[in-house]
Design an enzyme around this catalytic site. Structure first.
Site, PDB file in Angstrom:
ATOM      1  N   HIS A  12       0.958  -1.303   0.081  1.00  0.00           N
ATOM      2  CA  HIS A  12      -0.126  -0.017   0.045  1.00  0.00           C
ATOM      3  C   HIS A  12       0.792   1.221   0.012  1.00  0.00           C
ATOM      4  O   HIS A  12       0.560   2.161  -0.852  1.00  0.00           O
ATOM      5  CB  HIS A  12      -0.885  -0.003   1.127  1.00  0.00           C
ATOM      6  CG  HIS A  12      -1.645   1.284   1.163  1.00  0.00           C
ATOM      7  ND1 HIS A  12      -2.479   1.746   0.485  1.00  0.00           N
ATOM      8  CD2 HIS A  12      -1.605   2.276   2.375  1.00  0.00           C
ATOM      9  CE1 HIS A  12      -2.990   2.920   1.047  1.00  0.00           C
ATOM     10  NE2 HIS A  12      -2.450   3.201   2.397  1.00  0.00           N
ATOM     11  N   HIS A  70       3.726   7.283   5.144  1.00  0.00           N
ATOM     12  CA  HIS A  70       2.538   8.019   5.580  1.00  0.00           C
ATOM     13  C   HIS A  70       1.624   7.375   6.670  1.00  0.00           C
ATOM     14  O   HIS A  70       1.166   7.896   7.417  1.00  0.00           O
ATOM     15  CB  HIS A  70       1.418   8.426   4.413  1.00  0.00           C
ATOM     16  CG  HIS A  70       0.730   7.468   3.570  1.00  0.00           C
ATOM     17  ND1 HIS A  70       0.996   6.625   2.948  1.00  0.00           N
ATOM     18  CD2 HIS A  70      -0.709   6.721   4.085  1.00  0.00           C
ATOM     19  CE1 HIS A  70       0.045   5.466   2.536  1.00  0.00           C
ATOM     20  NE2 HIS A  70      -0.775   5.648   3.441  1.00  0.00           N
ATOM     21  N   GLU A 125       0.845   6.227  12.628  1.00  0.00           N
ATOM     22  CA  GLU A 125      -0.458   5.966  13.054  1.00  0.00           C
ATOM     23  C   GLU A 125      -0.566   4.466  13.187  1.00  0.00           C
ATOM     24  O   GLU A 125      -1.214   3.919  13.993  1.00  0.00           O
ATOM     25  CB  GLU A 125      -1.376   6.395  11.923  1.00  0.00           C
ATOM     26  CG  GLU A 125      -2.917   6.272  12.328  1.00  0.00           C
ATOM     27  CD  GLU A 125      -3.885   6.797  11.626  1.00  0.00           C
ATOM     28  OE1 GLU A 125      -3.589   7.045  10.439  1.00  0.00           O
ATOM     29  OE2 GLU A 125      -5.148   6.806  12.110  1.00  0.00           O
ATOM     30  N   ASP A 126      -0.108   3.397  12.355  1.00  0.00           N
ATOM     31  CA  ASP A 126      -0.229   2.252  12.543  1.00  0.00           C
ATOM     32  C   ASP A 126       0.830   1.490  13.079  1.00  0.00           C
ATOM     33  O   ASP A 126       0.755   0.215  13.255  1.00  0.00           O
ATOM     34  CB  ASP A 126      -0.442   1.410  11.105  1.00  0.00           C
ATOM     35  CG  ASP A 126      -1.725   2.032  10.595  1.00  0.00           C
ATOM     36  OD1 ASP A 126      -2.598   2.935  11.409  1.00  0.00           O
ATOM     37  OD2 ASP A 126      -1.837   2.206   9.248  1.00  0.00           O
ATOM     38  N   ASP A 167      -3.361   8.317  -1.396  1.00  0.00           N
ATOM     39  CA  ASP A 167      -3.699   7.197  -0.363  1.00  0.00           C
ATOM     40  C   ASP A 167      -4.904   6.387  -0.631  1.00  0.00           C
ATOM     41  O   ASP A 167      -5.401   5.465  -0.863  1.00  0.00           O
ATOM     42  CB  ASP A 167      -3.567   7.669   0.902  1.00  0.00           C
ATOM     43  CG  ASP A 167      -3.961   6.928   2.079  1.00  0.00           C
ATOM     44  OD1 ASP A 167      -3.755   5.691   2.172  1.00  0.00           O
ATOM     45  OD2 ASP A 167      -4.855   7.313   2.960  1.00  0.00           O
ATOM     46  N   ASP A 219     -19.105  14.059 -27.062  1.00  0.00           N
ATOM     47  CA  ASP A 219     -17.586  13.917 -26.563  1.00  0.00           C
ATOM     48  C   ASP A 219     -17.317  12.743 -26.177  1.00  0.00           C
ATOM     49  O   ASP A 219     -16.284  12.687 -25.167  1.00  0.00           O
ATOM     50  CB  ASP A 219     -17.340  15.317 -25.699  1.00  0.00           C
ATOM     51  CG  ASP A 219     -17.927  15.450 -24.579  1.00  0.00           C
ATOM     52  OD1 ASP A 219     -18.926  14.736 -24.292  1.00  0.00           O
ATOM     53  OD2 ASP A 219     -17.434  16.063 -23.598  1.00  0.00           O
TER      54      ASP A 219
END
Ligand code: MN
Length: 500
Positions: A57, A81, A85-86, A149, A270
């Site tokens: 990821h 990123h 947090e994780d 993300d 279009d």
């Protein structure tokens, strides 16, 4: 620049390197490797709902960022990123190893990550918006990382529970798609919208997809002949071009357009179009002239988005012609820079920076004169001002957001030719306040295209408006509140009427 689409393969850091439109320097590669090593260590043992190692990821997010032309620091932040947090690695560790610039971006993302996915409640949406805006005001790159993300999360949404799929798809369509649109990142907007559409309305998604691929396969041979003929014509008339290519309309936009025409596919001209990319603005108009002299244009289908850009900055000339072999065909003409900005939006600026080999910060430096990107910078500044004005009243903030940020905008001009951008339905009073608060406060009337008009008149695209002021006017009229549309006008009128 096609966005990387890999979903199932195992990505490597090499894929990230190769996604950059301009090959990264060896020092950039070193920093990216370092970020990759830390992210791999931090996420070791973690797996995604798909069963893939979590680092996949991180690599996918970084790959998308590199693909839209972001600078290597933002791409490194993309790799890192989810770390604070994780995992047990903290922001301080990142700051020590990668410096404050990258650490601050990741801090911003972590803050955004704390948005809870609660149910449909209004305050949850509002809170999400507010956080996005705060992040944008601080460092727009944070929001761009968040978009990348989210795009990878949307591409792997099939692995989640049904109810979660709907909720995340809904949030993406309501918040992330409009933001990507406002930032002009066409590629990400289209990909996010298509992936949300698939989960929110599978039936219409598959039907639209079918219409699109049917049209593409039906027309592909013709398109090739038409492109050949147009190239020949341009060469014959000595119009320089970089590229002439076909494009298929993005799936969700196509769905909306068909809906707008009452479900009649035949009125959408279009679905496929031919794009002509030329070196400069003059060649855009020259190419249009040559095309119109050779092929009869359809009435009312010529749009000059170069003189009157769309609210997100989009620029091109559009025309529908009775083209080669008498078939109806939409032609879009633009410069290379317009093309890059249409696909990459604000991200194109980092790409151009990279090309010029300067620091991205130069563009955010207010002292920089004659800045071709001042539009965006001005916009970010306005955003902050506007947050300050509306910060105390959450409902008004939400309303203001919908009107000022998301609704379609129109452009009107002062007699000196300054462009004033307003939301659709805005009045002469909104126009006056957009020029200057004092002009709004002392407005008594207006001349629109030379004719006298009252203050409650709705402004239309392209009008030249001269505001008539009266210095002796004490304060703005509170009845104006019933027709003004912009937050700035509303707050100013209230403020003036409170202060005595
Ligand atoms: Mn993530």
């Amino acid at each position: 620049m096609p966005l990387p689409k890999k979903t199932n393969q195992e990505r490597t850091l090499k894929d990230v390197f190769e996604a950059f439109p301009i090959a990264p320097s060896s020092s950039s590669k070193r920093l990216l490797s370092q970020a990759f090593v830390l992210a791999s260590k931090a996420h070791e043992g973690q797996v995604r709902a798909s069963g893939a190692p979590y680092i996949q990821h991180c690599l996918a997010t970084a790959e998308i960022l590199a693909g839209i032309g972001m600078d290597y620091r933002t791409v490194a932040a993309g790799l890192l990123h989810d770390v604070p947090e994780d995992t047990e690695y903290t922001l301080e560790t990142i700051e020590k190893e990668f410096g404050t610039d990258i650490a601050r971006m990741i801090e911003g993302i972590t803050k955004l990550g704390k948005m809870k996915l609660r149910d449909e409640a209004q305050d949850y949406k509002l809170e999400n918006w507010r956080r996005m805006f705060l992040a944008m005001g601080e460092d727009i790159r944070t929001v761009i990382i968040k978009l990348a993300d989210r795009l990878h999360n949307m591409r792997t949404l099939e692995h989640l529970r049904l109810d979660k799929q709907k909720r995340i798809a809904n949030e993406t369509m309501e918040i992330y798609v409009p933001i990507a649109n406002r930032l002009g990142i066409g590629e990400i907007r289209a990909a996010l919208a298509e992936n949300s559409f698939k989960y929110l309305d599978p039936e219409n998604y598959h039907e639209t997809k079918r219409i699109s691929s049917e049209m593409v396969s039906k027309k592909s041979a013709y398109l090739e002949r038409a492109i050949g003929e147009i190239k020949l014509l341009l060469r014959k008339k000595h119009i320089k071009y970089y590229d002439v290519h076909g494009r298929a309309k993005a799936i969700h936009s196509l769905f909306l357009k068909i809906k707008k025409h009452g479900g009649d596919v035949n009125r959408v001209f279009d679905i496929i179009a031919v794009r002509i990319v030329v070196p400069d603005v003059t060649s855009c108009y020259e190419a249009l002239g040559v095309i119109h002299r050779e092929y009869r244009p359809m009435v009312g289908r010529i749009k000059d988005y170069i003189s009157l850009p769309k609210p997100n900055g989009y620029q091109s000339l559009h025309t529908t012609i009775f083209g080669p072999e008498g078939q109806i065909l939409e032609i879009q003409i633009r410069t290379q820079q317009m093309h890059d900005e249409a696909e990459l939006g604000i991200a194109a600026h980092w790409l151009y920076e990279e090309r010029k080999n300067k620091s991205w910060r130069a563009y955010l430096d207010p002292r920089r004169k004659n800045d071709e990107f001042s539009r965006e910078v001005k916009w970010a500044k306005q955003l902050r001002e506007w947050q300050k004005e509306l910060g105390n009243n959450p409902n008004e903030f939400m309303e203001g957001l919908k009107v000022d940020f998301l609704k379609n905008h129109i452009f009107a001009f002062t007699p000196k030719g300054d462009v004033i951008e307003l939301p659709e339905g805005a009045s002469v009073v909104d126009f006056a306040y957009a020029i200057h608060t004092d002009i709004g406060n002392t407005a008594v009337g207006a001349r629109i295209d030379g004719k006298m008009a009252s203050l409650d008149t709705t402004v239309s695209n392209g009008q030249v408006i001269e505001i008539v002021t009266d210095k002796n006017r004490v304060k703005p009229n509170t009845t104006w509140l019933s027709f003004v549309k912009t937050s700035h006008a509303k707050t100013s009128i209230r403020k003036e009427n409170k202060e005595d």
